[in-house]
Motif scaffolding. Structure first.
Motif, PDB file in Angstrom:
ATOM      1  N   GLN A 149       0.832  -1.206   0.000  1.00 12.37           N
ATOM      2  CA  GLN A 149       0.000   0.000   0.000  1.00 12.37           C
ATOM      3  C   GLN A 149       0.867   1.258   0.000  1.00 12.37           C
ATOM      4  O   GLN A 149       0.559   2.238  -0.696  1.00 12.37           O
ATOM      5  N   THR A 150       1.955   1.233   0.745  1.00 18.40           N
ATOM      6  CA  THR A 150       2.874   2.374   0.760  1.00 18.40           C
ATOM      7  C   THR A 150       3.509   2.570  -0.606  1.00 18.40           C
ATOM      8  O   THR A 150       3.646   3.697  -1.091  1.00 18.40           O
ATOM      9  N   ALA A 151       3.894   1.456  -1.242  1.00 14.64           N
ATOM     10  CA  ALA A 151       4.513   1.539  -2.569  1.00 14.64           C
ATOM     11  C   ALA A 151       3.529   2.096  -3.591  1.00 14.64           C
ATOM     12  O   ALA A 151       3.875   2.954  -4.408  1.00 14.64           O
ATOM     13  N   LEU A 152       2.284   1.637  -3.567  1.00 17.55           N
ATOM     14  CA  LEU A 152       1.284   2.125  -4.522  1.00 17.55           C
ATOM     15  C   LEU A 152       0.990   3.609  -4.325  1.00 17.55           C
ATOM     16  O   LEU A 152       0.596   4.304  -5.269  1.00 17.55           O
ATOM     17  N   ALA A 153       1.187   4.088  -3.098  1.00 15.83           N
ATOM     18  CA  ALA A 153       0.927   5.507  -2.819  1.00 15.83           C
ATOM     19  C   ALA A 153       2.137   6.386  -3.097  1.00 15.83           C
ATOM     20  O   ALA A 153       1.975   7.551  -3.503  1.00 15.83           O
ATOM     21  N   ASN A 154       3.360   5.860  -2.917  1.00 16.04           N
ATOM     22  CA  ASN A 154       4.548   6.713  -2.934  1.00 16.04           C
ATOM     23  C   ASN A 154       5.564   6.398  -4.020  1.00 16.04           C
ATOM     24  O   ASN A 154       6.506   7.169  -4.200  1.00 16.04           O
ATOM     25  N   ASN A 155       5.407   5.291  -4.745  1.00 16.40           N
ATOM     26  CA  ASN A 155       6.411   4.927  -5.744  1.00 16.40           C
ATOM     27  C   ASN A 155       6.519   6.008  -6.809  1.00 16.40           C
ATOM     28  O   ASN A 155       5.516   6.458  -7.360  1.00 16.40           O
ATOM     29  N   ARG A 156       7.751   6.408  -7.130  1.00 19.45           N
ATOM     30  CA  ARG A 156       7.940   7.527  -8.045  1.00 19.45           C
ATOM     31  C   ARG A 156       7.685   7.136  -9.501  1.00 19.45           C
ATOM     32  O   ARG A 156       7.209   7.953 -10.298  1.00 19.45           O
ATOM     33  N   THR A 157       8.007   5.916  -9.873  1.00 23.32           N
ATOM     34  CA  THR A 157       7.686   5.474 -11.231  1.00 23.32           C
ATOM     35  C   THR A 157       6.177   5.476 -11.446  1.00 23.32           C
ATOM     36  O   THR A 157       5.674   5.902 -12.493  1.00 23.32           O
ATOM     37  N   LEU A 158       5.450   5.035 -10.447  1.00 27.21           N
ATOM     38  CA  LEU A 158       3.993   5.016 -10.534  1.00 27.21           C
ATOM     39  C   LEU A 158       3.449   6.443 -10.546  1.00 27.21           C
ATOM     40  O   LEU A 158       2.450   6.716 -11.226  1.00 27.21           O
ATOM     41  N   ALA A 159       4.090   7.336  -9.817  1.00 26.26           N
ATOM     42  CA  ALA A 159       3.665   8.738  -9.840  1.00 26.26           C
ATOM     43  C   ALA A 159       3.824   9.325 -11.240  1.00 26.26           C
ATOM     44  O   ALA A 159       2.979  10.095 -11.712  1.00 26.26           O
ATOM     45  N   GLY A 160       4.917   8.962 -11.914  1.00 28.07           N
ATOM     46  CA  GLY A 160       5.114   9.412 -13.290  1.00 28.07           C
ATOM     47  C   GLY A 160       4.056   8.862 -14.225  1.00 28.07           C
ATOM     48  O   GLY A 160       3.560   9.572 -15.111  1.00 28.07           O
ATOM     49  N   ALA A 161       3.689   7.590 -14.032  1.00 28.09           N
ATOM     50  CA  ALA A 161       2.636   6.992 -14.861  1.00 28.09           C
ATOM     51  C   ALA A 161       1.298   7.672 -14.614  1.00 28.09           C
ATOM     52  O   ALA A 161       0.502   7.874 -15.543  1.00 28.09           O
ATOM     53  N   ALA A 162       1.032   8.047 -13.361  1.00 26.41           N
ATOM     54  CA  ALA A 162      -0.213   8.743 -13.042  1.00 26.41           C
ATOM     55  C   ALA A 162      -0.237  10.130 -13.689  1.00 26.41           C
ATOM     56  O   ALA A 162      -1.265  10.579 -14.212  1.00 26.41           O
ATOM     57  N   ALA A 163       0.907  10.836 -13.656  1.00 24.60           N
ATOM     58  CA  ALA A 163       0.984  12.150 -14.293  1.00 24.60           C
ATOM     59  C   ALA A 163       0.809  12.032 -15.804  1.00 24.60           C
ATOM     60  O   ALA A 163       0.141  12.870 -16.432  1.00 24.60           O
ATOM     61  N   ARG A 223      16.139  -2.079  -1.867  1.00 22.73           N
ATOM     62  CA  ARG A 223      15.184  -2.146  -2.967  1.00 22.73           C
ATOM     63  C   ARG A 223      13.775  -1.814  -2.467  1.00 22.73           C
ATOM     64  O   ARG A 223      13.007  -1.132  -3.152  1.00 22.73           O
ATOM     65  N   LEU A 224      13.451  -2.289  -1.290  1.00 23.40           N
ATOM     66  CA  LEU A 224      12.171  -1.937  -0.675  1.00 23.40           C
ATOM     67  C   LEU A 224      12.058  -0.434  -0.466  1.00 23.40           C
ATOM     68  O   LEU A 224      10.993   0.155  -0.676  1.00 23.40           O
ATOM     69  N   ALA A 225      13.160   0.183  -0.064  1.00 25.74           N
ATOM     70  CA  ALA A 225      13.161   1.629   0.161  1.00 25.74           C
ATOM     71  C   ALA A 225      12.813   2.368  -1.131  1.00 25.74           C
ATOM     72  O   ALA A 225      11.961   3.271  -1.142  1.00 25.74           O
ATOM     73  N   ARG A 226      13.459   1.999  -2.222  1.00 31.03           N
ATOM     74  CA  ARG A 226      13.193   2.674  -3.500  1.00 31.03           C
ATOM     75  C   ARG A 226      11.748   2.453  -3.945  1.00 31.03           C
ATOM     76  O   ARG A 226      11.076   3.395  -4.385  1.00 31.03           O
ATOM     77  N   LEU A 227      11.271   1.232  -3.830  1.00 33.12           N
ATOM     78  CA  LEU A 227       9.925   0.912  -4.295  1.00 33.12           C
ATOM     79  C   LEU A 227       8.851   1.639  -3.491  1.00 33.12           C
ATOM     80  O   LEU A 227       7.795   1.991  -4.035  1.00 33.12           O
ATOM     81  N   THR A 228       9.096   1.869  -2.208  1.00 34.30           N
ATOM     82  CA  THR A 228       8.119   2.546  -1.358  1.00 34.30           C
ATOM     83  C   THR A 228       8.368   4.039  -1.254  1.00 34.30           C
ATOM     84  O   THR A 228       7.704   4.726  -0.466  1.00 34.30           O
ATOM     85  N   GLY A 229       9.303   4.561  -2.053  1.00 35.97           N
ATOM     86  CA  GLY A 229       9.552   6.000  -2.075  1.00 35.97           C
ATOM     87  C   GLY A 229      10.249   6.518  -0.838  1.00 35.97           C
ATOM     88  O   GLY A 229      10.043   7.680  -0.457  1.00 35.97           O
ATOM     89  N   GLN A 230      11.084   5.696  -0.192  1.00 39.01           N
ATOM     90  CA  GLN A 230      11.786   6.098   1.014  1.00 39.01           C
ATOM     91  C   GLN A 230      13.291   6.029   0.784  1.00 39.01           C
ATOM     92  O   GLN A 230      13.761   5.408  -0.169  1.00 39.01           O
ATOM     93  N   THR A 231      14.023   6.676   1.668  1.00 39.50           N
ATOM     94  CA  THR A 231      15.476   6.557   1.627  1.00 39.50           C
ATOM     95  C   THR A 231      15.883   5.273   2.352  1.00 39.50           C
ATOM     96  O   THR A 231      15.124   4.746   3.175  1.00 39.50           O
ATOM     97  N   PRO A 232      17.075   4.743   2.060  1.00 31.53           N
ATOM     98  CA  PRO A 232      17.518   3.532   2.768  1.00 31.53           C
ATOM     99  C   PRO A 232      17.533   3.700   4.287  1.00 31.53           C
ATOM    100  O   PRO A 232      17.182   2.763   5.020  1.00 31.53           O
ATOM    101  N   ARG A 233      17.918   4.889   4.759  1.00 31.63           N
ATOM    102  CA  ARG A 233      17.937   5.107   6.207  1.00 31.63           C
ATOM    103  C   ARG A 233      16.527   5.043   6.792  1.00 31.63           C
ATOM    104  O   ARG A 233      16.296   4.425   7.836  1.00 31.63           O
ATOM    105  N   GLU A 234      15.577   5.691   6.115  1.00 30.74           N
ATOM    106  CA  GLU A 234      14.187   5.645   6.583  1.00 30.74           C
ATOM    107  C   GLU A 234      13.658   4.217   6.584  1.00 30.74           C
ATOM    108  O   GLU A 234      12.976   3.793   7.525  1.00 30.74           O
TER     109      GLU A 234
END
Length: 467
Positions: A70-84, A245-256
């Motif tokens: 759910q976090t990935a579907l809301a925050n993923n940047r590739t998906l955000a580009g597809a939505a735009a 990889r999870l961090a990138r997919l969910t739109g987070q930094t590795p530290r987060e």
């Protein structure tokens, strides 16, 4: 009377030409009619034809996985580009539909001018004017309707592309979570293997100190311990790579992600047989297949646009204007008012060759889109068959490795017992423990591969993204 006759003749000629303008429908695929029945690999995969839910990841009954997807579907940047991109294409559809409405132009001017045509004594004076024009294209030859249809197909294809991106993001997030869980289990296994080798080294040293062993046994046990130790960093790195990889997919930094990642000590398991739905029917509704089909329809609509451009553009226009000299007070007097209304025919004769070339290009575009649709459909079939085959093979492999791991564990225990009793040499212990460690590691890897193969099946079958 002459004006009326001209208008009538123009309308008759336009209607006659309209009968010649035809818009071809999208051609049928030569591949899809040959697909019959279920996929051939489904029989051996041990799956069910139950419908696949859109949120298929919930079948793992894992709150952690559900939250990550759910976090990935809301925050993923590739998906955000597809939505735009989808919003951009939808705006194009709105623009195309605006051609159904008349266009309007309003003008107003005020200037100081010199013109000998002015009344005597007013060669130089203030000139004011107001004007309003409207123009409406009569869609006799279908250019406007074909443009709207092409834009509508583009918008639907963009929506299918967004759904395909959503499926990819959900699938890759689930795979990354499985890899992270597998990494934790593999790291635990590697550390357990290290502990086992530590015990073995301690045993050989005890026996050597008691005069019941030889120095070679101690050295070999120490070498085995170091090999087990060397495996740990690479396993940890693979686990961390899955986390990043999870961090990138969910739109987070590795530290987060490292601070928020849930604990996972066991592999997510499906709560039922893997559902695939009615294989061939569901496959035909994969987002990427649907996107290719809509692109084919859009290409056919563009043939209609190019065909309409071979014929004249017919529009009805009207205008109202008023002008005054010397001041604005006379703008709305009747003697300054003028108006006009009537049809306008525009036909660009010199560029008919260019229009025919564009028509040929549009027809070639249909052929390209048809070939792309067939290739996309065949690729989807291949991916589905391969995914089911690999899933069936990995399940079979996992079952065999389970039995092998149980047997090799018992063999290692027996070898250690015999060595401790002095009835077996240390070489047999090393061999038995190496076999056990390798088999246990392979079992963990197979469990991860089986879970990843499940994700591949969900994605190959469209993941339930039918709407």
């Amino acid at each position: 009377m002459t004006h009326f006759k001209l208008t009538t003749l123009t309308s008759v000629a336009a209607l006659a030409l309209a009968a010649c303008a035809t818009v071809p429908a999208a051609p049928d695929s030569t591949v899809t009619p040959r697909v019959e029945g279920a996929l051939i690999s489904a029989e051996n995969a041990g799956v069910t034809d139950a419908a696949v839910p859109k949120d298929w990841w919930r079948l793992y009954n894992s709150p952690e996985l559900d939250s990550l997807v759910q976090t990935a579907l809301a925050n993923n940047r590739t998906l955000a580009g597809a939505a735009a991109n989808l919003e951009q294409v939808r705006a194009g559809l709105t623009e195309a539909r605006s051609a159904l409405l008349p266009s309007t132009t309003a003008t107003a001017s005020g200037q100081y001018a010199r013109d000998p045509s002015f009344a005597p004594g007013d060669v130089e004076t203030d000139v004011y004017s107001l004007g309003f024009q409207t123009n409406y294209e009569v869609d006799i030859f279908g250019r406007v309707s074909a443009s709207i249809d092409a834009a509508r197909q583009d918008a639907a294809a963009a929506e299918a592309a967004y759904q395909a991106a959503s499926l990819m993001v959900a699938g890759e997030t689930a795979r990354a979570w499985i890899d992270y869980c597998a990494g934790n289990i593999q790291l635990e296994t590697a550390e357990s293997n290290y502990g086992l080798q530590e015990e073995t080294l301690g045993l050989t040293r005890t026996l050597f100190d008691a005069g019941r062993g030889i120095r070679l046994d101690v050295v070999q046990a120490e070498a085995a311990l170091r090999r087990a130790e060397a495996d740990i960093p690479s396993v940890r790195a693979a686990r961390d790579a899955a986390l990043f990889r999870l961090a990138r997919l969910t739109g987070q930094t590795p530290r987060e992600m490292s601070q928020a990642v849930p604990a996972c000590e066991s592999m997510p398991q499906l709560v039922s047989l893997l559902p695939t739905g009615e294989s061939a029917a569901l496959l035909a509704r994969r987002p990427d297949v649907r996107q290719a089909e809509l692109q084919l329809a859009g290409a056919a609509a563009r043939v209609g646009i190019a065909t309409a451009n071979l014929y004249p553009s017919v529009s009805i226009g009207g205008s109202v204007s008023t002008a005054s000299l010397g001041g604005t007070g006379d703008l709305f007097k009747e003697d300054g008012l003028s108006f006009g209304i009537g049809p306008l025919i525009s036909w660009n004769f010199p560029n008919v060759a260019a229009s025919r070339a564009r028509l040929k290009s549009a027809e070639a575009g249909v052929d390209i889109a048809l070939a792309n649709f067939d290739e996309t459909f065949l690729t989807a079939l291949e991916e589905a068959e391969v995914a089911l085959t690999n899933y069936a093979a990995e399940k079979e492999r996992y079952t065999a490795l389970e039995a092998s791991a149980a047997a090799s564990e018992e063999a290692a225990q027996l070898a250690r017992t015999r060595y401790r009793a002095g009835s077996a040499n240390f070489l047999s212990v090393l061999d038995a423990e190496r076999t056990f460690i390798e088999t246990r590691t392979s079992l963990v890897q197979s469990e991860a591969a089986k879970a990843s193969a499940e994700i591949n099946v969900f994605m190959a079958m469209g993941g339930g993204w039918a709407d």
